[in-house]
Write an enzyme that holds these catalytic residues in place. Structure first.
Site, short mmCIF file in Angstrom:
data_model
loop_
_atom_site.label_atom_id
_atom_site.label_comp_id
_atom_site.label_asym_id
_atom_site.label_seq_id
_atom_site.Cartn_x
_atom_site.Cartn_y
_atom_site.Cartn_z
N CYS A 100 -22.58 -36.57 51.81
CA CYS A 100 -23.08 -37.90 51.47
C CYS A 100 -21.97 -38.66 50.77
CB CYS A 100 -24.30 -37.77 50.56
SG CYS A 100 -25.00 -39.35 50.05
N HIS A 142 -31.83 -38.31 56.34
CA HIS A 142 -30.93 -38.40 55.18
C HIS A 142 -30.89 -39.84 54.65
CE1 HIS A 142 -27.03 -37.40 53.02
NE2 HIS A 142 -27.08 -38.71 52.97
N GLU A 143 -30.70 -40.80 55.57
CA GLU A 143 -30.56 -42.20 55.11
C GLU A 143 -31.87 -42.72 54.54
OE1 GLU A 143 -27.72 -43.32 54.68
OE2 GLU A 143 -26.75 -41.75 55.87
N HIS A 146 -32.67 -41.92 50.97
CA HIS A 146 -32.04 -42.76 49.94
C HIS A 146 -32.99 -43.89 49.49
CE1 HIS A 146 -27.93 -41.30 49.56
NE2 HIS A 146 -27.80 -41.22 50.87
NI NI Z 1 -26.19 -40.20 51.77
#
Ligand code: NI
Length: 178
Positions: A100, A142-143, A146
């Site tokens: 990341c 993953h995104e 966030h």
């Molecule tokens: Ni990330």
């Protein structure tokens, strides 16, 4: 404009981001341009607005034909995804290494849904919907994490498989650093 990417420990990465309410505005187009510049500068596979300190549910991802950080991954088309919804298809999980831009120099083994449907909007307010699996599914998860204040180290189950790239993979061995 290239923005500095916030790093883990910054409280702004832990917020639940707000939905975008108006599409096709100069402000939203500028945000996407800035995210694209920042992601390209760092050879990232994805970037979420909170990583540049913007409290909105906006992510950008894609590897193009080739990304030097992910040389073995199947290409992921460049995608803008706003106010996303993720729906796992089946209960199969897959584990793989993740990095990341907010956690530079480190990698961890992260479980993700193998297959899912995602939907949302692009910056013009057009619906986006896809069924994806593998690396593409991993990047989306993953995104979108966030946007809920979740960084991948929080999902690592076995902390013996979390560490610095050089120590995990050996000197001179790709994957490259962040
Ligand atoms: Ni990330």
């Amino acid at each position: 404009m290239i923005y500095p990417v916030l790093r883990m420990g910054d409280a702004r990465l832990l917020r639940i981001s707000r939905p975008v309410e108006r599409f096709d505005t100069p402000e939203l187009h500028q945000l996407l341009a800035d995210m694209r510049d920042t992601m390209a500068h760092l050879d990232g596979a994805g970037l979420a607005a909170p990583q540049i300190g913007v409290d909105l549910r906006v992510v950008l991802f894609g590897t193009g034909a080739f990304n030097p950080r992910y040389p073995d991954a199947a290409p992921v088309p460049e995608t803008v995804l706003i106010n996303p919804t993720l729906e796992p298809l089946g209960d199969e999980e897959a584990e793989d290494w993740e990095g990341c831009l907010s956690v530079p120099g480190l990698r961890g083994m992260v479980p993700r849904w193998q297959r899912l449907r995602y939907s949302g909007f692009d910056q013009y307010g057009t619906c986006v919907e896809r069924v994806v699996d593998g690396f593409h599914a991993r990047v989306v998860q993953h995104e979108c994490d966030h946007l809920d204040g979740i960084l991948y180290p929080m999902r690592v189950r076995d902390l013996s498989r979390f560490g610095f790239v050089e120590e995990l993979f050996g000197p001179g061995t790709p994957p490259p650093d962040d």
